[in-house]
Design an enzyme around this catalytic site. Structure first.
Site, PDB file in Angstrom:
ATOM      1  N   TYR A 134       0.810  -1.210   0.000  1.00  0.00           N
ATOM      2  CA  TYR A 134       0.000   0.000   0.000  1.00  0.00           C
ATOM      3  C   TYR A 134       0.849   1.268   0.000  1.00  0.00           C
ATOM      4  O   TYR A 134       0.340   2.355  -0.304  1.00  0.00           O
ATOM      5  CB  TYR A 134      -0.929   0.042   1.221  1.00  0.00           C
ATOM      6  CG  TYR A 134      -1.858  -1.141   1.344  1.00  0.00           C
ATOM      7  CD1 TYR A 134      -2.159  -1.948   0.246  1.00  0.00           C
ATOM      8  CD2 TYR A 134      -2.435  -1.458   2.564  1.00  0.00           C
ATOM      9  CE1 TYR A 134      -3.012  -3.034   0.371  1.00  0.00           C
ATOM     10  CE2 TYR A 134      -3.295  -2.544   2.696  1.00  0.00           C
ATOM     11  CZ  TYR A 134      -3.565  -3.334   1.606  1.00  0.00           C
ATOM     12  OH  TYR A 134      -4.410  -4.409   1.745  1.00  0.00           O
ATOM     13  N   SER A 194     -12.857  -6.032   2.423  1.00  0.00           N
ATOM     14  CA  SER A 194     -13.698  -5.475   1.348  1.00  0.00           C
ATOM     15  C   SER A 194     -15.145  -5.943   1.423  1.00  0.00           C
ATOM     16  O   SER A 194     -15.710  -6.409   0.427  1.00  0.00           O
ATOM     17  CB  SER A 194     -13.094  -5.823  -0.022  1.00  0.00           C
ATOM     18  OG  SER A 194     -11.748  -5.430  -0.103  1.00  0.00           O
TER      19      SER A 194
END
Length: 288
Positions: free
Chosen positions: A55, A200
């Protein structure tokens, strides 16, 4: 499975916080300041914070965490590396023993901590046997650099092979109304006493956008009747399904906004009735 931080197997966190989108441009913004986001999450009872080397924001997470390190279960991941093009589909996997030992040093330095509570293999390698990767991860644990081993983006066979080398504490996979593949793993995780972190749960936004699908319409209809958002209904469904399984399940919605954080936390308190569950399940099948 014993945790040195606030998460214990008997009392897992109701919900974690995914920090994939945390960026430097949020500092000072009332809704997007990383430090305020983390402090608000902790004050609200969130103890599981998740990021990854891929990330590119571990240093930001470390700065945002500040003096609150002892209050959280801190997680990061290794093995996925971007290519030179910068394209979203230009990435590769490295999970050999040397990479494992090198990656942890960079992660700890960027986060500004001396150990991680959970360290994940972000993606299994097609070139390195998972046994080699897990052996190296176990060496990190022996050295005190990590507390527990995790896997992500894996198969049932991967889980069994890895767990045979060293006990795996958690597996992180996507779980949402439109991504239910992980459900086939749940019996194995329950059998091996491995927790599932369901990332998610809003389907990377696909369940909250104005796509013309039966599932999006069903979510919007239930949300309208409830006076909530579609995202909250989608997240409440993951909580509902998680409570039905024998495995320990912790949903992991991600956000960089305090308003979204609070909305997501409120969703954990929503109890969907049988007719709403049936409506969502039917719409999901039609939309597949």
């Amino acid at each position: 499975m014993t945790y040195a931080t606030p998460w214990t197997k008997d009392i897992p966190p109701v919900q974690g916080l995914g920090l994939m989108r945390l960026r430097d441009d949020g500092w000072g913004d009332p809704d997007r300041d990383p430090g305020r986001l983390v402090r608000t999450a902790i004050d609200a009872g969130v103890t599981l914070l998740d990021t990854a080397e891929m990330y590119g924001n571990e240093a930001i997470v470390g700065r945002a965490l500040g003096s609150h390190r002892a209050q959280v279960t801190l997680c990061s991941k290794f093995s996925v590396y971007w290519g030179e093009s910068g394209s979203f589909d230009d990435w590769s996997v490295k999970a050999d023993s040397q990479t494992v030992h090198t990656a942890i040093g960079g992660t700890l330095d960027r986060l500004g901590v001396d150990h991680l509570d959970i360290y994940y293999l972000h993606h299994r390698s097609a070139d390195t046997p998972i046994e080699e990767t897990v052996t190296a991860m176990a060496e990190l644990k022996q050295a005190g650099k990590i507390r527990h081993l995790g896997l992500s983006n894996v198969t049932a066979e991967d889980v069994r092979r890895a767990n045979a080398i060293h006990p795996i504490a958690v597996v992180q996979q996507q779980w949402s109304l439109d991504h239910r593949e992980v459900e086939s793993l749940l019996p194995i995780l329950a059998e091996l006493d491995i927790a599932l972190i369901g990332h998610s749960p809003l389907g990377h936004g696909s369940l909250t956008r104005s796509y013309d699908t039966p599932l999006v319409e069903a979510l919007a209809s239930i949300a309208s009747n409830r006076g909530t958002s579609s995202g909250q209904i989608a997240l409440a469904w993951v909580h509902h399904r998680g409570n039905q399984t024998e495995a320990t399940v912790v949903p992991l919605p991600g956000t960089s906004r305090i308003t979204h954080l609070l909305t997501n936390l409120a969703a954990a308190q929503l109890i969907l009735d049988n007719s709403e569950i049936e409506q969502l399940e039917t719409a999901a099948q039609i939309s597949t």
